[in-house]
Design a protein around this motif. Structure first.
Motif, PDB file in Angstrom:
ATOM      1  N   UNK A   1      57.428  35.393  59.407  1.00 55.21           N
ATOM      2  CA  UNK A   1      55.782  36.319  58.632  1.00 55.21           C
ATOM      3  C   UNK A   1      55.849  37.426  59.090  1.00 55.21           C
ATOM      4  N   UNK A   2      56.225  38.248  60.130  1.00 57.90           N
ATOM      5  CA  UNK A   2      55.960  39.413  60.600  1.00 57.90           C
ATOM      6  C   UNK A   2      57.575  39.900  59.871  1.00 57.90           C
ATOM      7  N   UNK A   3      58.295  39.446  59.446  1.00 57.07           N
ATOM      8  CA  UNK A   3      59.914  40.489  59.309  1.00 57.07           C
ATOM      9  C   UNK A   3      59.689  40.093  57.586  1.00 57.07           C
ATOM     10  N   UNK A   4      58.793  39.484  56.624  1.00 63.75           N
ATOM     11  CA  UNK A   4      59.384  39.174  54.913  1.00 63.75           C
ATOM     12  C   UNK A   4      58.908  40.760  54.086  1.00 63.75           C
ATOM     13  N   UNK A   5      59.425  40.470  53.330  1.00 66.28           N
ATOM     14  CA  UNK A   5      59.693  41.501  52.674  1.00 66.28           C
ATOM     15  C   UNK A   5      57.908  41.658  51.422  1.00 66.28           C
ATOM     16  N   UNK A   6      56.529  41.273  52.005  1.00 66.72           N
ATOM     17  CA  UNK A   6      55.386  40.773  51.677  1.00 66.72           C
ATOM     18  C   UNK A   6      55.373  42.341  51.497  1.00 66.72           C
ATOM     19  N   UNK A   7      54.351  42.630  50.240  1.00 67.33           N
ATOM     20  CA  UNK A   7      53.313  43.844  50.083  1.00 67.33           C
ATOM     21  C   UNK A   7      51.758  43.454  49.551  1.00 67.33           C
ATOM     22  N   UNK A   8      51.418  42.636  49.353  1.00 67.69           N
ATOM     23  CA  UNK A   8      50.052  42.390  48.889  1.00 67.69           C
ATOM     24  C   UNK A   8      48.874  41.788  50.033  1.00 67.69           C
ATOM     25  N   UNK A   9      47.940  42.658  49.873  1.00 74.02           N
ATOM     26  CA  UNK A   9      46.999  43.013  50.579  1.00 74.02           C
ATOM     27  C   UNK A   9      47.079  42.037  51.782  1.00 74.02           C
ATOM     28  N   UNK A  10      45.882  42.062  52.683  1.00 74.64           N
ATOM     29  CA  UNK A  10      45.381  40.405  53.726  1.00 74.64           C
ATOM     30  C   UNK A  10      43.995  40.577  53.846  1.00 74.64           C
ATOM     31  N   UNK A  11      43.451  41.497  53.292  1.00 77.17           N
ATOM     32  CA  UNK A  11      42.054  41.653  53.229  1.00 77.17           C
ATOM     33  C   UNK A  11      42.042  42.672  52.034  1.00 77.17           C
ATOM     34  N   UNK A  12      40.503  41.948  51.941  1.00 73.98           N
ATOM     35  CA  UNK A  12      40.403  43.259  50.546  1.00 73.98           C
ATOM     36  C   UNK A  12      38.160  42.419  50.402  1.00 73.98           C
ATOM     37  N   UNK A  13      37.438  43.634  49.844  1.00 72.16           N
ATOM     38  CA  UNK A  13      36.234  43.544  49.501  1.00 72.16           C
ATOM     39  C   UNK A  13      36.205  44.495  48.066  1.00 72.16           C
ATOM     40  N   UNK A  14      35.230  43.661  47.474  1.00 72.85           N
ATOM     41  CA  UNK A  14      34.952  44.251  45.715  1.00 72.85           C
ATOM     42  C   UNK A  14      33.012  44.120  46.019  1.00 72.85           C
ATOM     43  N   UNK A  15      32.705  45.782  45.212  1.00 70.28           N
ATOM     44  CA  UNK A  15      31.248  45.804  45.369  1.00 70.28           C
ATOM     45  C   UNK A  15      31.716  45.969  43.586  1.00 70.28           C
ATOM     46  N   UNK A  16      30.342  45.143  43.058  1.00 72.22           N
ATOM     47  CA  UNK A  16      29.979  45.473  41.400  1.00 72.22           C
ATOM     48  C   UNK A  16      29.099  45.337  41.522  1.00 72.22           C
ATOM     49  N   UNK A  17      28.427  46.177  40.000  1.00 73.26           N
ATOM     50  CA  UNK A  17      27.028  46.624  40.142  1.00 73.26           C
ATOM     51  C   UNK A  17      26.971  46.564  38.552  1.00 73.26           C
ATOM     52  N   UNK A  18      25.699  45.409  37.664  1.00 74.47           N
ATOM     53  CA  UNK A  18      25.705  44.754  36.993  1.00 74.47           C
ATOM     54  C   UNK A  18      24.531  44.999  35.883  1.00 74.47           C
ATOM     55  N   UNK A  19      24.896  45.055  34.713  1.00 74.50           N
ATOM     56  CA  UNK A  19      23.291  45.551  33.962  1.00 74.50           C
ATOM     57  C   UNK A  19      22.262  45.626  34.863  1.00 74.50           C
ATOM     58  N   UNK A  20      21.339  46.504  34.795  1.00 71.46           N
ATOM     59  CA  UNK A  20      19.352  46.338  35.372  1.00 71.46           C
ATOM     60  C   UNK A  20      19.584  46.192  36.994  1.00 71.46           C
ATOM     61  N   UNK A  21      21.440  46.860  37.419  1.00 68.35           N
ATOM     62  CA  UNK A  21      21.332  46.990  38.549  1.00 68.35           C
ATOM     63  C   UNK A  21      21.468  45.886  39.771  1.00 68.35           C
ATOM     64  N   UNK A  22      21.795  45.080  38.685  1.00 68.59           N
ATOM     65  CA  UNK A  22      22.337  43.344  40.130  1.00 68.59           C
ATOM     66  C   UNK A  22      23.047  44.052  40.801  1.00 68.59           C
ATOM     67  N   UNK A  23      23.383  43.479  42.034  1.00 70.99           N
ATOM     68  CA  UNK A  23      24.956  44.100  42.839  1.00 70.99           C
ATOM     69  C   UNK A  23      25.506  42.375  42.545  1.00 70.99           C
ATOM     70  N   UNK A  24      27.135  42.866  43.476  1.00 76.98           N
ATOM     71  CA  UNK A  24      27.632  41.061  43.636  1.00 76.98           C
ATOM     72  C   UNK A  24      28.597  42.084  44.361  1.00 76.98           C
ATOM     73  N   UNK A  25      29.030  41.360  45.301  1.00 79.45           N
ATOM     74  CA  UNK A  25      30.300  41.317  46.698  1.00 79.45           C
ATOM     75  C   UNK A  25      30.700  40.411  47.276  1.00 79.45           C
ATOM     76  N   UNK A  26      32.606  40.565  46.725  1.00 81.32           N
ATOM     77  CA  UNK A  26      33.264  39.716  46.989  1.00 81.32           C
ATOM     78  C   UNK A  26      34.061  39.697  47.962  1.00 81.32           C
ATOM     79  N   UNK A  27      34.787  39.065  49.095  1.00 80.62           N
ATOM     80  CA  UNK A  27      35.546  39.759  50.226  1.00 80.62           C
ATOM     81  C   UNK A  27      37.145  38.393  50.107  1.00 80.62           C
ATOM     82  N   UNK A  28      37.115  39.074  50.319  1.00 80.21           N
ATOM     83  CA  UNK A  28      38.930  37.543  50.021  1.00 80.21           C
ATOM     84  C   UNK A  28      39.372  38.429  51.447  1.00 80.21           C
TER      85      UNK A  28
END
Length: 405
Positions: A275-302
């Protein structure tokens, strides 16, 4: 009830899951009448499982789609990069379409699929199974009932599971962006779509951060060969003998699943690589921050580095909700009374994604019987909205800036 017939494009894990649901409950959902699958062993399994004649089993999707319409609907579980070229001809031929997520791997392709649905008027359901899961369905009802007042913020964690990540996103079909798509789309468009479903508001801006940190050559154990079975002695949880020989959980990817055949696959195929010598390139951790109408916020962690599971928290003006998908538990704290109510959901009524896949199939079949494209919970139009957010998040990660929707 009117019998609904289905043709399946792709008889891998997802195709087989939906076929199994149909085979167990044909009186509710209908039956499989044709399958297209390029792998000869999987093609033979499809013919056997579904009781199909040789004339109704095809080596590629284009061959099936070249025939006069063979069924009421297509279940499209081909690889992500093939969704556009298989979905458009199917809809134009008059097939209703159950489309595995993601819709497609570019925003233009997603828009083409949505436009074709509008022009043809066929039923298209996108498999955002989380919308159908009991836990989220109950939380949606609680929000609508106002039990936590106005929702101010929410956050969700998707722990992919370290072994699952190594199997699918280091060694497997979704390991490279150019072979499939970026991981936020391939794995977590479910979660971003769920936010849109729960809050019912437009997303205004997005930011995201993440990288491939661990599954790289710099973390290779000293002396580790490129293939685990070539004498690797490292005490590694990802050693292919542990993942595929000591445990049969992940053997479903192999056409033949006896030990001798699996060893041969591991010696020559991608699942035997370090697994340390493969040709993979997708991330292994990611966070997403979102703001919606009215100021509502959301976070997502993969995150890859987790035993596995989804967890959600919703913060409202009158209360707080916390939920665990795998434990099927919702905990509601009422700020006014101080009461804390813990709800243990019953076991799922059907299989796949905690019963979500069963309900996807139910919703799709009912919409076809009613001839109502809007009867599915996730239409092409709704899915396009949340896909645009996912594409914006990945753009933010790459360009290191906030994206205005």
């Amino acid at each position: 009830m009117k019998e609904v017939t289905y043709a399946i494009l792709g008889y891998g894990g997802r195709g087989k899951t939906f076929a199994g649901i149909l085979l167990k409950s044909p009186q509710l959902f209908g039956r499989v009448v044709a399958v297209a699958e390029p792998d000869p062993d999987k093609r033979a399994a499809a013919a056997s499982d579904c009781g199909l004649s040789p004339a109704m089993v095809f080596a590629c999707a284009s061959d099936l789609l070249a025939e006069p319409r063979l069924a009421d609907a297509i279940i499209n579980t081909t690889m992500d990069s093939l969704h556009l070229e298989t979905s458009i001809p199917a809809m134009k031929k008059g097939y209703h379409l159950l489309l595995e997520k993601p819709m497609a791997v570019t925003i233009g392709a997603c828009e083409d699929i949505e436009e074709t649905q509008r022009k043809t008027g066929v039923v298209v359901g996108v498999c955002h199974s989380l919308r159908y899961h009991d836990l989220y369905a109950n939380i949606k009802k609680m929000i609508a009932a106002g039990v936590i007042g106005e929702v101010i913020s929410l956050d969700q964690v998707e722990g992919i599971g370290n072994i699952h990540y190594s199997h699918s996103y280091v060694r497997g079909n979704w390991s490279r962006v150019d072979k499939s798509t970026f991981i936020l789309m391939a794995k977590s468009c479910h979660d971003i779509d769920l936010f849109s479903y729960l809050v019912g508001k437009k997303c205004k801006r997005v930011s995201s951060f993440g990288s491939l940190t661990y599954f790289t050559e710099k973390n290779k154990p000293d002396g580790a060969p490129s293939r685990c079975l070539d004498g690797c002695t490292a005490k590694c949880p990802y050693h292919s003998s542990k993942v595929y020989l000591a445990d049969d959980t992940w053997r479903y990817v192999f056409p033949r699943q006896d030990d001798a055949s699996v060893v041969e696959y591991l010696r020559t195929g991608p699942y035997g690589r370090c697994v340390f010598q493969s040709d993979n390139d997708v991330v292994d951790h990611q966070v997403v921050n979102l703001e919606y109408e009215g100021g509502l916020t959301a976070t997502f962690t993969m995150i890859a580095f987790h035993p596995g599971g989804r967890f959600i928290r919703l913060h409202g003006t009158k209360g707080f909700i916390e939920g665990s998908v795998e434990d099927r538990i919702i905990v509601h704290t009422d700020f006014i009374t101080g009461n804390v109510n813990k709800v243990q959901l019953a076991p799922p009524s059907g299989e796949g994604h905690g019963g979500g896949d069963y309900l996807v199939m139910k919703s799709m079949t009912e919409a076809i019987r009613e001839e109502d494209p809007n009867a599915v919970i996730t239409t092409a139009q709704e899915s396009l909205v949340s896909h645009r957010i996912v594409f914006a998040a990945e753009r933010s990660r790459i360009e290191k800036k906030v994206i205005e929707m």
